[in-house]
Design an enzyme around this catalytic site. Sequence first.
Site, PDB file in Angstrom:
ATOM      1  N   TYR A   9     -39.769  -5.100 -32.171  1.00 49.57           N
ATOM      2  CA  TYR A   9     -39.378  -3.696 -32.399  1.00 49.57           C
ATOM      3  C   TYR A   9     -38.844  -3.531 -33.818  1.00 49.57           C
ATOM      4  CZ  TYR A   9     -36.927   0.730 -31.376  1.00 49.57           C
ATOM      5  OH  TYR A   9     -36.473   2.033 -31.388  1.00 49.57           O
TER       6      TYR A   9
ATOM      7  N   SER B  82     -35.588   3.853 -36.873  1.00 47.43           N
ATOM      8  CA  SER B  82     -34.567   3.274 -35.992  1.00 47.43           C
ATOM      9  C   SER B  82     -33.475   2.599 -36.808  1.00 47.43           C
ATOM     10  CB  SER B  82     -35.235   2.221 -35.093  1.00 47.43           C
ATOM     11  OG  SER B  82     -34.289   1.326 -34.519  1.00 47.43           O
TER      12      SER B  82
END
Length: 266
Positions: free
Chosen positions: A159, A146
């Site tokens: 996250y 990510s």
Amino acid sequence: MEKNDFRLDGKVALITGASYGIGFAIAKAMAAAGATIVFNDINQDLVNKGLASYKEIGIDAHGYVCDVTNEEAVGEFVKKVTAEVGHINILVNNAGIIKRIPMLEMTAAQFRQVIDIDLNGPFIMAKAIIPDMIEQGGGKIINICSMMSELGRETVSAYAAAKGGLKMLTRNIASEYGKYNIQCNGIGPGYIATPQTAPLRELQPDGSRHPFDQFIIAKTPAERWGEAEDLGGPAVFLASHASDFVNGHILYVDGGILAYIGKQPG
Ligand code: NAP
Ligand code: GCO
């Protein structure tokens, strides 16, 4: 370079959490390159929806119910796939969740849940599949990282911690198993228009674009959100013989976000 280095004919690709979204788009691209597609999701309803979606585009995928955080279930899942479909040559650790909560308001249980699915899950899946890859003389592992493998932002502490960890797990698998002809790389998508980012793109009551949507457009040289299909080609490359000497690399597919300071307001 052999002419068919970018093909995946005869390969079995397992993409986790691929009933829709990025996983589905990667599976579509790998199928087009010749791979046999296996996917899992956390309940039969999602798996059935995924099977119907694959069938609709002419892909005879194999779907299984499996929670990637459940080590015993993953062991059974991998055994079942190997017996029913064949040896897994390509693993894409795609399944993942996000919780957007300010850190001071996030419970430890919520933090752990994100880490469990986004980081422990890929570890469990890779650990279950690497032994057979070694037996088979090699394999490909692709971890879906990510922007948050490199950058932080408000409300995504769990996250970012998971995706930062996934970047280093990718490098460690590459380091530990490269000698068995296993290449483990990551794909770091930018901001992609999927259900996971839908809340960041919701139109405002006055019909204007979500402030975060406008922010991402200003931060992206391509001046657009990514489509899940933008990730298909990079995934096929990292799953194919064309990338046999690429290992431990995170390939950012972000329209240039990480390279750009952002458009001056006004
Ligand atoms: P998504 O639309 O939310 O799809 C995620 C998939 O994973 C869903 O099918 C989900 O099932 C499944 N899943 C969740 N927990 C699971 C578990 N424990 N076991 C098995 N499957 C599970 O997400 P996406 O946008 O396609 O993202 C896919 C991956 O790309 C994720 O790892 C995400 O972090 C990453 N990513 C996304 C973006 C983006 O902008 N969209 C950018 C960078 C990276 P349910 O529907 O039941 O939850
Ligand atoms: C967020 C987004 C991002 C994307 C993606 C960016 O809330 O910032 O959900 O985290 O999902 O990971 O690469």
